[in-house]
Design a protein around this motif. Structure first.
Motif, PDB file in Angstrom:
ATOM      1  N   ARG A 196      57.625  18.046  55.047  1.00 31.12           N
ATOM      2  CA  ARG A 196      59.596  18.652  53.957  1.00 31.12           C
ATOM      3  C   ARG A 196      58.365  17.989  52.956  1.00 31.12           C
ATOM      4  NH1 ARG A 196      62.891  17.350  51.267  1.00 31.12           N
ATOM      5  NH2 ARG A 196      62.283  15.290  51.591  1.00 31.12           N
ATOM      6  N   ARG A 197      58.650  16.869  52.511  1.00 33.44           N
ATOM      7  CA  ARG A 197      57.807  16.057  51.395  1.00 33.44           C
ATOM      8  C   ARG A 197      56.687  16.640  51.042  1.00 33.44           C
ATOM      9  NH1 ARG A 197      55.010  11.867  50.758  1.00 33.44           N
ATOM     10  NH2 ARG A 197      55.092  11.355  53.358  1.00 33.44           N
ATOM     11  N   GLN A 198      55.514  16.125  51.598  1.00 35.06           N
ATOM     12  CA  GLN A 198      54.437  17.248  51.015  1.00 35.06           C
ATOM     13  C   GLN A 198      54.831  18.231  50.303  1.00 35.06           C
ATOM     14  OE1 GLN A 198      51.059  16.143  53.030  1.00 35.06           O
ATOM     15  NE2 GLN A 198      52.134  14.106  54.194  1.00 35.06           N
ATOM     16  N   ARG A 199      55.284  19.002  51.173  1.00 33.73           N
ATOM     17  CA  ARG A 199      55.576  21.023  50.919  1.00 33.73           C
ATOM     18  C   ARG A 199      56.554  21.211  49.598  1.00 33.73           C
ATOM     19  NH1 ARG A 199      55.256  26.467  53.051  1.00 33.73           N
ATOM     20  NH2 ARG A 199      55.798  27.379  52.573  1.00 33.73           N
ATOM     21  N   LYS A 200      57.448  19.834  49.177  1.00 31.32           N
ATOM     22  CA  LYS A 200      58.383  20.029  47.954  1.00 31.32           C
ATOM     23  C   LYS A 200      57.434  19.809  47.339  1.00 31.32           C
ATOM     24  CE  LYS A 200      62.815  18.670  46.969  1.00 31.32           C
ATOM     25  NZ  LYS A 200      64.225  17.579  47.514  1.00 31.32           N
ATOM     26  N   ALA A 201      56.346  18.291  47.076  1.00 38.06           N
ATOM     27  CA  ALA A 201      55.815  17.775  46.244  1.00 38.06           C
ATOM     28  C   ALA A 201      54.987  19.259  45.486  1.00 38.06           C
ATOM     29  CB  ALA A 201      55.217  16.870  46.133  1.00 38.06           C
ATOM     30  N   LEU A 202      54.452  20.581  46.395  1.00 33.99           N
ATOM     31  CA  LEU A 202      53.622  20.671  46.307  1.00 33.99           C
ATOM     32  C   LEU A 202      54.106  22.633  45.384  1.00 33.99           C
ATOM     33  CD1 LEU A 202      50.498  20.616  48.371  1.00 33.99           C
ATOM     34  CD2 LEU A 202      50.594  20.334  46.427  1.00 33.99           C
ATOM     35  N   THR A 203      55.795  22.213  45.873  1.00 34.93           N
ATOM     36  CA  THR A 203      55.874  23.924  45.811  1.00 34.93           C
ATOM     37  C   THR A 203      55.760  23.619  44.445  1.00 34.93           C
ATOM     38  OG1 THR A 203      57.050  23.573  47.709  1.00 34.93           O
ATOM     39  CG2 THR A 203      57.571  25.222  45.593  1.00 34.93           C
ATOM     40  N   PRO A 204      56.236  23.478  43.133  1.00 38.37           N
ATOM     41  CA  PRO A 204      55.943  24.379  42.031  1.00 38.37           C
ATOM     42  C   PRO A 204      54.825  24.677  41.346  1.00 38.37           C
ATOM     43  CG  PRO A 204      57.075  21.928  41.987  1.00 38.37           C
ATOM     44  CD  PRO A 204      56.514  22.218  43.292  1.00 38.37           C
ATOM     45  N   ALA A 205      53.539  23.891  41.906  1.00 37.21           N
ATOM     46  CA  ALA A 205      52.260  24.674  41.853  1.00 37.21           C
ATOM     47  C   ALA A 205      51.868  25.912  41.955  1.00 37.21           C
ATOM     48  CB  ALA A 205      51.321  23.752  42.540  1.00 37.21           C
ATOM     49  N   PHE A 206      53.144  27.075  42.888  1.00 35.84           N
ATOM     50  CA  PHE A 206      53.398  28.097  43.757  1.00 35.84           C
ATOM     51  C   PHE A 206      53.643  29.002  43.021  1.00 35.84           C
ATOM     52  CE2 PHE A 206      50.582  25.057  46.396  1.00 35.84           C
ATOM     53  CZ  PHE A 206      48.631  26.127  46.047  1.00 35.84           C
ATOM     54  N   SER A 207      54.596  28.645  42.315  1.00 35.80           N
ATOM     55  CA  SER A 207      55.951  29.575  41.985  1.00 35.80           C
ATOM     56  C   SER A 207      55.070  30.953  41.231  1.00 35.80           C
ATOM     57  CB  SER A 207      56.459  28.892  40.909  1.00 35.80           C
ATOM     58  OG  SER A 207      55.965  28.807  39.830  1.00 35.80           O
ATOM     59  N   LEU A 229      49.772  16.602  41.685  1.00 34.29           N
ATOM     60  CA  LEU A 229      49.191  15.540  43.012  1.00 34.29           C
ATOM     61  C   LEU A 229      49.203  14.502  42.290  1.00 34.29           C
ATOM     62  CD1 LEU A 229      46.485  17.849  44.794  1.00 34.29           C
ATOM     63  CD2 LEU A 229      49.085  17.447  45.646  1.00 34.29           C
ATOM     64  N   ILE A 230      48.718  14.452  41.335  1.00 36.60           N
ATOM     65  CA  ILE A 230      48.302  12.928  39.911  1.00 36.60           C
ATOM     66  C   ILE A 230      49.595  12.145  39.873  1.00 36.60           C
ATOM     67  CG2 ILE A 230      48.034  11.915  38.134  1.00 36.60           C
ATOM     68  CD1 ILE A 230      45.355  13.846  38.014  1.00 36.60           C
ATOM     69  N   LYS A 231      50.585  13.149  39.729  1.00 34.93           N
ATOM     70  CA  LYS A 231      52.270  12.888  39.546  1.00 34.93           C
ATOM     71  C   LYS A 231      53.081  12.425  40.966  1.00 34.93           C
ATOM     72  CE  LYS A 231      56.362  14.710  37.934  1.00 34.93           C
ATOM     73  NZ  LYS A 231      57.594  15.947  37.105  1.00 34.93           N
ATOM     74  N   GLU A 254      56.810   5.388  41.257  1.00 42.25           N
ATOM     75  CA  GLU A 254      57.908   5.527  40.945  1.00 42.25           C
ATOM     76  C   GLU A 254      58.759   7.342  41.616  1.00 42.25           C
ATOM     77  OE1 GLU A 254      55.379   7.077  37.522  1.00 42.25           O
ATOM     78  OE2 GLU A 254      55.908   5.561  38.927  1.00 42.25           O
ATOM     79  N   ALA A 255      57.425   8.480  42.075  1.00 46.86           N
ATOM     80  CA  ALA A 255      57.715   9.469  41.833  1.00 46.86           C
ATOM     81  C   ALA A 255      58.553   9.884  43.072  1.00 46.86           C
ATOM     82  CB  ALA A 255      56.598   9.987  41.851  1.00 46.86           C
ATOM     83  N   GLU A 256      59.077  10.347  42.992  1.00 48.59           N
ATOM     84  CA  GLU A 256      60.450  10.752  44.344  1.00 48.59           C
ATOM     85  C   GLU A 256      59.954  11.146  45.472  1.00 48.59           C
ATOM     86  OE1 GLU A 256      63.857  13.926  44.767  1.00 48.59           O
ATOM     87  OE2 GLU A 256      63.390  13.965  43.083  1.00 48.59           O
ATOM     88  N   LEU A 257      58.583  11.608  45.604  1.00 44.83           N
ATOM     89  CA  LEU A 257      58.347  12.097  46.526  1.00 44.83           C
ATOM     90  C   LEU A 257      56.493  11.781  46.335  1.00 44.83           C
ATOM     91  CD1 LEU A 257      59.267  16.600  46.198  1.00 44.83           C
ATOM     92  CD2 LEU A 257      60.221  14.819  47.470  1.00 44.83           C
ATOM     93  N   HIS A 258      56.542  10.841  46.617  1.00 46.76           N
ATOM     94  CA  HIS A 258      55.625   9.925  46.976  1.00 46.76           C
ATOM     95  C   HIS A 258      54.242  10.907  47.677  1.00 46.76           C
ATOM     96  CE1 HIS A 258      52.545   6.397  46.114  1.00 46.76           C
ATOM     97  NE2 HIS A 258      53.714   6.490  46.980  1.00 46.76           N
ATOM     98  N   MET A 259      53.164  10.363  47.279  1.00 42.94           N
ATOM     99  CA  MET A 259      52.239  10.866  48.230  1.00 42.94           C
ATOM    100  C   MET A 259      51.190   9.414  47.688  1.00 42.94           C
ATOM    101  SD  MET A 259      51.214  14.274  48.054  1.00 42.94           S
ATOM    102  CE  MET A 259      52.274  16.247  47.741  1.00 42.94           C
ATOM    103  N   PRO A 260      51.100   8.700  48.834  1.00 42.96           N
ATOM    104  CA  PRO A 260      49.540   7.694  47.906  1.00 42.96           C
ATOM    105  C   PRO A 260      48.031   8.451  48.598  1.00 42.96           C
ATOM    106  CG  PRO A 260      50.298   8.131  51.225  1.00 42.96           C
ATOM    107  CD  PRO A 260      51.169   8.327  50.310  1.00 42.96           C
TER     108      PRO A 260
END
Length: 553
Positions: free
Chosen positions: A149-160, A309-311, A316-322
């Motif tokens: 859910r977290r990873q998908r939410k972080a990517l979703t804006p790129a596919f709007s 992805l860089i964001k 401090e990112a809300e949907l942080h990815m290592p």
């Protein structure tokens, strides 16, 4: 003298005795573990049998493989699944490898319930997790539950819609590069036509497009530049003999995933592809980070895939990815961008070559429209193009089978009752924890019971009339009543990206060229097993699809 001999012999005897005792101890421990493992397995099997509705299904054809080898060897496993659904009902059981049993769902209501709980109640199988990790790492394709859910939410804006609208020009650039290259080839031919290996070109279109649209990087494969990743992609499916060996290997691995550690040719190829995509992804990531440090990024740029992805990398990112997850997302997008759209485009050119009347009608619609349509016009103003695209997606889904394992007990409702193994009718089935679940996407998309008697035919008109899609098909809750992009929490994130690219490229090619099967309309096409199933003209090497192409005058 005797005493000394005894004193010398004693330590050796004691040592030997200790070794014997220790060996016996190790043997006993091993036996204890084996007994415990067997006991646990038996208890789980008994629990599963008590908790799960026992259904009818086809008999075992192999003591070792059940019916799994028959399905894997079949040229059309979807027809086998559909035949069993007709015989045993909309939910049935099939015997699998080494005594396993799988539950197959062929009912729209049951499938909707299943997909709604996918990722939480129904999770990827252990083998699936191992193979995805080996191929692309622990990205959105591998993750489950809250992590997914977290990873998908972080990517979703790129596919709007907004993001894809801005990318439409990228799709057109790639399509017009193909047009230019084919124009040049036809210009140099004596009779104005040429045999072109179209699948290779569609691969180049897809790779360059995802490179520019996703990562602001041009792989240049349409300009003839060598891309290391295409070499590894294309090696999959080039060896039919290896496919037969892989079949047995992966059937056994479905029970014992640990055997995927054996360095077979396929496993080594998977690792090589992972490494190659990893190198490319790391290079693109480093370059994009440097650009971010130099330039002040605005909000719009952060809606690009690489920008998001860089964001997400920031602490401090809300949907942080290592970093590991960021690189894994890039690999997933490279793989999906290369494999899926290129396969759909190739199938479209094959079906249009087989059906010249459909090809002519589509070309007429595009020529009457005139200039290259915008994103919004592609969605709303070209109904026949939309119909052709969705008929291809219906008949030729990129992923044909969906396997999951139940993480908890569940009860699945059915739209029509089925007869269980005891001969009783039931309108729901109980699913015990650990149950293996199967949905044949291709069988559902082509089912005569769902889509009507013409379900196997390429018939774009079905999408243009009120009664073209039957009532049963309307119960399927995927995109446009198809399971091609699955459904629920794992609905394909890049669905609109893929459809827009598909329509864009197809519109340019059909408007400018006429396509025919090289060896006539009766040319046989088979499925070659690469990373995903791909079409191949019978007799061709690798994934060859040679078509005769000429300019439309």
């Amino acid at each position: 003298m005797k005493a000394s001999i005894i004193s010398i012999a004693m330590p050796g005897s004691l040592s030997s005795l200790w070794t014997t005792v220790r060996s016996a101890g190790a043997f006993n421990v091993a036996c204890s573990f084996a007994a415990l493992w067997t006991f646990v397995k038996v208890i789980r099997a008994l629990r599963w049998r008590l908790k799960t509705t026992q259904l009818r299904g086809p008999p075992r054809t192999s003591f070792v493989y059940g019916v799994s080898n028959d399905l894997a060897s079949s040229k059309d496993s979807a027809t086998m699944y559909e035949h069993w659904a007709q015989e045993y009902g909309v939910a049935y059981m099939i015997p699998s490898v080494l005594g396993q049993t799988k539950i197959v769902l062929s009912d729209p209501k049951a499938i909707a319930h299943f997909y709604a709980r996918e990722s939480w109640t129904y999770a990827r199988t252990p083998l699936s997790l191992v193979m995805i990790e080996k191929l692309v790492g622990r990205g959105v394709l591998w993750s489950q539950g809250e992590s997914h859910r977290r990873q998908r939410k972080a990517l979703t804006p790129a596919f709007s819609n907004t993001a894809i609208r801005k990318l439409t020009s990228v799709f057109y650039d790639s399509a017009h590069k193909v047009k230019g290259a084919w124009d040049a080839e036809l210009e140099s031919s004596k009779d104005g036509n040429a045999v072109i290996e179209v699948q290779n070109w569609m691969n180049h279109v897809s790779l360059d497009t995802i490179g520019i649209a996703g990562f602001s990087h041009d792989f240049g494969s349409l300009d003839g530049k060598h891309a290391s990743v295409t070499e590894v992609f294309d090696t999959f499916g080039n060896n039919p003999k290896a496919s037969a060996e892989n079949q047995v290997f992966f059937l056994l691995a479905s029970v014992f995933p640990i055997i995927t550690k054996i360095p077979t040719k396929r496993i080594n190829l998977t690792k090589k592809l992972n490494a190659t995509m990893g190198e490319i992804s790391n290079d693109l990531l480093l370059r994009s980070r440097r650009e971010k440090d130099v330039n002040v990024k605005d909000a719009e740029e952060e809606k690009s895939i690489i920008g998001l992805l860089i964001k997400a990398e920031g602490q401090e990112a809300e949907l942080h990815m290592p970093e590991e997850e960021v690189v894994a997302q890039m690999k997933v997008l490279l793989l999906a961008g290369y494999e899926t759209t290129s396969t759909s485009l190739t199938w479209a050119l094959i079906e249009l070559s087989r059906h010249p009347d459909v090809q002519t009608r589509l070309r007429e619609e595009l020529l009457v429209f005139g200039a290259d349509p915008t994103y919004d016009q592609l969605k709303a103003n070209l109904p026949y193009l939309d119909a052709v695209v969705h008929e291809i997606l219906r008949l030729h889904p990129a992923v044909s089978l969906f396997n999951r394992c139940a993480r908890t007990d569940d009860v699945i409702p059915l739209s029509e009752p089925v007869c269980n193994a005891s001969g009783e009718m039931t309108d729901s089935i109980s699913i015990g924890k650990g149950s293996l679940m199967v949905i044949s996407i291709r069988a559902i998309n082509r089912s005569s019971a769902i889509w009507g008697p013409d379900a196997k035919e390429f018939k774009p008109d079905r999408w243009l009339t009120e009664d073209g899609i039957s009532g049963k098909a309307k119960e399927v809750q995927g995109h446009r009543h198809l399971l091609t992009f699955v459904d629920g929490p794992r609905t394909c994130l890049g669905k609109d990206f893929a459809i827009t690219e598909f329509k864009t490229v197809l519109s340019v090619l059909v408007k400018n060229f006429v396509f025919e099967m090289r060896d006539g309309p009766d040319t046989q096409v088979e499925i070659a097993m690469g990373i995903l199933p791909r079409p191949r003209v019978v007799g061709e090497d690798g994934i060859g699809v040679p078509l005769r192409v000429r300019r439309y005058e």
